[in-house]
Scaffold this motif. Sequence first.
Motif, PDB file in Angstrom:
ATOM      1  N   LEU A 143      36.464  -2.488  -8.530  1.00  0.00           N
ATOM      2  CA  LEU A 143      37.754  -2.455  -9.213  1.00  0.00           C
ATOM      3  C   LEU A 143      38.173  -1.014  -9.492  1.00  0.00           C
ATOM      4  CD1 LEU A 143      40.150  -3.853 -10.596  1.00  0.00           C
ATOM      5  CD2 LEU A 143      38.737  -3.997 -12.678  1.00  0.00           C
ATOM      6  N   GLU A 144      37.254  -0.190  -9.950  1.00  0.00           N
ATOM      7  CA  GLU A 144      37.579   1.219 -10.184  1.00  0.00           C
ATOM      8  C   GLU A 144      38.039   1.897  -8.890  1.00  0.00           C
ATOM      9  OE1 GLU A 144      34.279   3.238 -11.982  1.00  0.00           O
ATOM     10  OE2 GLU A 144      34.526   2.207 -13.890  1.00  0.00           O
ATOM     11  N   MET A 145      37.352   1.613  -7.799  1.00  0.00           N
ATOM     12  CA  MET A 145      37.732   2.205  -6.517  1.00  0.00           C
ATOM     13  C   MET A 145      39.132   1.759  -6.102  1.00  0.00           C
ATOM     14  SD  MET A 145      33.979   1.845  -4.680  1.00  0.00           S
ATOM     15  CE  MET A 145      34.559   2.118  -3.030  1.00  0.00           C
ATOM     16  N   VAL A 146      39.442   0.479  -6.304  1.00  0.00           N
ATOM     17  CA  VAL A 146      40.781  -0.041  -5.984  1.00  0.00           C
ATOM     18  C   VAL A 146      41.822   0.664  -6.845  1.00  0.00           C
ATOM     19  CG1 VAL A 146      42.272  -2.083  -6.161  1.00  0.00           C
ATOM     20  CG2 VAL A 146      40.001  -2.285  -5.122  1.00  0.00           C
ATOM     21  N   GLN A 147      41.546   0.787  -8.147  1.00  0.00           N
ATOM     22  CA  GLN A 147      42.500   1.425  -9.059  1.00  0.00           C
ATOM     23  C   GLN A 147      42.734   2.887  -8.709  1.00  0.00           C
ATOM     24  OE1 GLN A 147      40.523   0.452 -12.762  1.00  0.00           O
ATOM     25  NE2 GLN A 147      41.853  -1.307 -13.108  1.00  0.00           N
ATOM     26  N   LEU A 148      41.713   3.534  -8.160  1.00  0.00           N
ATOM     27  CA  LEU A 148      41.832   4.941  -7.769  1.00  0.00           C
ATOM     28  C   LEU A 148      42.309   5.105  -6.321  1.00  0.00           C
ATOM     29  CD1 LEU A 148      38.564   6.250  -9.445  1.00  0.00           C
ATOM     30  CD2 LEU A 148      40.917   6.717 -10.182  1.00  0.00           C
ATOM     31  N   HIS A 149      42.634   3.997  -5.660  1.00  0.00           N
ATOM     32  CA  HIS A 149      43.103   4.002  -4.269  1.00  0.00           C
ATOM     33  C   HIS A 149      42.051   4.578  -3.327  1.00  0.00           C
ATOM     34  CE1 HIS A 149      47.154   3.131  -5.855  1.00  0.00           C
ATOM     35  NE2 HIS A 149      46.790   3.946  -6.815  1.00  0.00           N
ATOM     36  N   ARG A 150      40.781   4.245  -3.564  1.00  0.00           N
ATOM     37  CA  ARG A 150      39.675   4.763  -2.750  1.00  0.00           C
ATOM     38  C   ARG A 150      38.689   3.646  -2.379  1.00  0.00           C
ATOM     39  NH1 ARG A 150      38.612  10.005  -6.526  1.00  0.00           N
ATOM     40  NH2 ARG A 150      40.472  11.124  -5.922  1.00  0.00           N
ATOM     41  N   ASN A 151      39.175   2.465  -2.106  1.00  0.00           N
ATOM     42  CA  ASN A 151      38.318   1.314  -1.863  1.00  0.00           C
ATOM     43  C   ASN A 151      37.826   1.263  -0.416  1.00  0.00           C
ATOM     44  OD1 ASN A 151      36.957  -1.070  -2.200  1.00  0.00           O
ATOM     45  ND2 ASN A 151      38.744  -2.350  -1.964  1.00  0.00           N
ATOM     46  N   SER A 152      36.720   1.980  -0.138  1.00  0.00           N
ATOM     47  CA  SER A 152      36.117   1.952   1.194  1.00  0.00           C
ATOM     48  C   SER A 152      34.687   2.478   1.109  1.00  0.00           C
ATOM     49  CB  SER A 152      36.913   2.801   2.182  1.00  0.00           C
ATOM     50  OG  SER A 152      36.700   4.172   1.927  1.00  0.00           O
ATOM     51  N   TRP A 153      33.901   2.167   2.117  1.00  0.00           N
ATOM     52  CA  TRP A 153      32.547   2.700   2.146  1.00  0.00           C
ATOM     53  C   TRP A 153      32.586   4.219   2.333  1.00  0.00           C
ATOM     54  CZ3 TRP A 153      30.359   5.488   6.017  1.00  0.00           C
ATOM     55  CH2 TRP A 153      30.983   5.458   7.255  1.00  0.00           C
ATOM     56  N   GLN A 154      33.669   4.735   2.897  1.00  0.00           N
ATOM     57  CA  GLN A 154      33.816   6.182   3.088  1.00  0.00           C
ATOM     58  C   GLN A 154      33.847   6.909   1.743  1.00  0.00           C
ATOM     59  OE1 GLN A 154      33.909   7.789   6.219  1.00  0.00           O
ATOM     60  NE2 GLN A 154      33.652   9.625   4.974  1.00  0.00           N
ATOM     61  N   TYR A 155      34.421   6.278   0.709  1.00  0.00           N
ATOM     62  CA  TYR A 155      34.427   6.879  -0.638  1.00  0.00           C
ATOM     63  C   TYR A 155      32.993   7.023  -1.147  1.00  0.00           C
ATOM     64  CZ  TYR A 155      35.144   7.425  -5.652  1.00  0.00           C
ATOM     65  OH  TYR A 155      35.086   7.873  -6.952  1.00  0.00           O
ATOM     66  N   VAL A 156      32.172   6.014  -0.900  1.00  0.00           N
ATOM     67  CA  VAL A 156      30.761   6.087  -1.288  1.00  0.00           C
ATOM     68  C   VAL A 156      30.096   7.234  -0.538  1.00  0.00           C
ATOM     69  CG1 VAL A 156      28.556   4.862  -1.395  1.00  0.00           C
ATOM     70  CG2 VAL A 156      30.694   3.600  -1.781  1.00  0.00           C
ATOM     71  N   LEU A 157      30.321   7.311   0.769  1.00  0.00           N
ATOM     72  CA  LEU A 157      29.740   8.383   1.582  1.00  0.00           C
ATOM     73  C   LEU A 157      30.224   9.747   1.100  1.00  0.00           C
ATOM     74  CD1 LEU A 157      28.012   9.290   3.990  1.00  0.00           C
ATOM     75  CD2 LEU A 157      30.041   8.995   5.425  1.00  0.00           C
ATOM     76  N   ASP A 158      31.512   9.888   0.818  1.00  0.00           N
ATOM     77  CA  ASP A 158      32.041  11.167   0.329  1.00  0.00           C
ATOM     78  C   ASP A 158      31.393  11.565  -1.000  1.00  0.00           C
ATOM     79  OD1 ASP A 158      33.662  11.300   2.555  1.00  0.00           O
ATOM     80  OD2 ASP A 158      35.483  10.644   1.495  1.00  0.00           O
ATOM     81  N   SER A 159      31.149  10.592  -1.867  1.00  0.00           N
ATOM     82  CA  SER A 159      30.464  10.872  -3.141  1.00  0.00           C
ATOM     83  C   SER A 159      29.058  11.406  -2.871  1.00  0.00           C
ATOM     84  CB  SER A 159      30.390   9.614  -4.004  1.00  0.00           C
ATOM     85  OG  SER A 159      31.674   9.179  -4.356  1.00  0.00           O
ATOM     86  N   MET A 160      28.395  10.805  -1.918  1.00  0.00           N
ATOM     87  CA  MET A 160      27.046  11.243  -1.564  1.00  0.00           C
ATOM     88  C   MET A 160      27.069  12.661  -0.988  1.00  0.00           C
ATOM     89  SD  MET A 160      25.788   7.652   0.148  1.00  0.00           S
ATOM     90  CE  MET A 160      24.067   8.080   0.435  1.00  0.00           C
ATOM     91  N   LEU A 161      28.007  12.911  -0.080  1.00  0.00           N
ATOM     92  CA  LEU A 161      28.089  14.216   0.576  1.00  0.00           C
ATOM     93  C   LEU A 161      28.441  15.346  -0.393  1.00  0.00           C
ATOM     94  CD1 LEU A 161      29.893  13.146   3.870  1.00  0.00           C
ATOM     95  CD2 LEU A 161      27.520  13.985   3.659  1.00  0.00           C
ATOM     96  N   SER A 162      29.180  15.037  -1.443  1.00  0.00           N
ATOM     97  CA  SER A 162      29.571  16.077  -2.408  1.00  0.00           C
ATOM     98  C   SER A 162      28.493  16.330  -3.461  1.00  0.00           C
ATOM     99  CB  SER A 162      30.888  15.701  -3.084  1.00  0.00           C
ATOM    100  OG  SER A 162      30.706  14.585  -3.930  1.00  0.00           O
ATOM    101  N   SER A 163      27.459  15.517  -3.477  1.00  0.00           N
ATOM    102  CA  SER A 163      26.427  15.618  -4.515  1.00  0.00           C
ATOM    103  C   SER A 163      25.364  16.648  -4.171  1.00  0.00           C
ATOM    104  CB  SER A 163      25.764  14.253  -4.724  1.00  0.00           C
ATOM    105  OG  SER A 163      26.704  13.343  -5.227  1.00  0.00           O
ATOM    106  N   ASP A 164      24.912  17.350  -5.197  1.00  0.00           N
ATOM    107  CA  ASP A 164      23.806  18.279  -5.022  1.00  0.00           C
ATOM    108  C   ASP A 164      22.483  17.654  -5.481  1.00  0.00           C
ATOM    109  OD1 ASP A 164      24.565  18.312  -7.680  1.00  0.00           O
ATOM    110  OD2 ASP A 164      24.584  20.481  -7.870  1.00  0.00           O
TER     111      ASP A 164
END
Length: 152
Positions: A29-50
Amino acid sequence: MVDIRPVRREDYESIAKELYENIRFADQLEMVQLHRNSWQYVLDSMLSSDILYQARDESGKLLCLTGTAPIDGDLYSCVWCLGTKELSRHKRDFVAYGKILMKEFLACRHALKNYIGIENKEALTWIKHMGAEFMEPIKLGDGVFIPFVIKG
């Protein structure tokens, strides 16, 4: 029992898809509300993490991904956690392990911050147990979110 371990870079894409296919309703639901509902958003979160960890149950089912990502020009880091439907079966363990992870995150960072959807009661309760201080709700995308800060 919960097994928490780092995520290997070569596994990012498959784990992002694994999480997204079984994501908790509140996180989706949070992803939908932020207009980021995809597995790519999860991947982008992972890639930006240290710092990045996965938690799995005793049978190997993915419970969540959690980590921190630097915020440009800020002393704080963004702390995040996305869970699967299985996570709710391990609440007590995850609170205990979460406190250990937060200590590690804070040992490397000045402080942590992010925001959680106002409807995401489980996540708000969990982050409160981690020592979060809450701010006034804000409107982001199509939702209302509660910003928080965790200081070491």
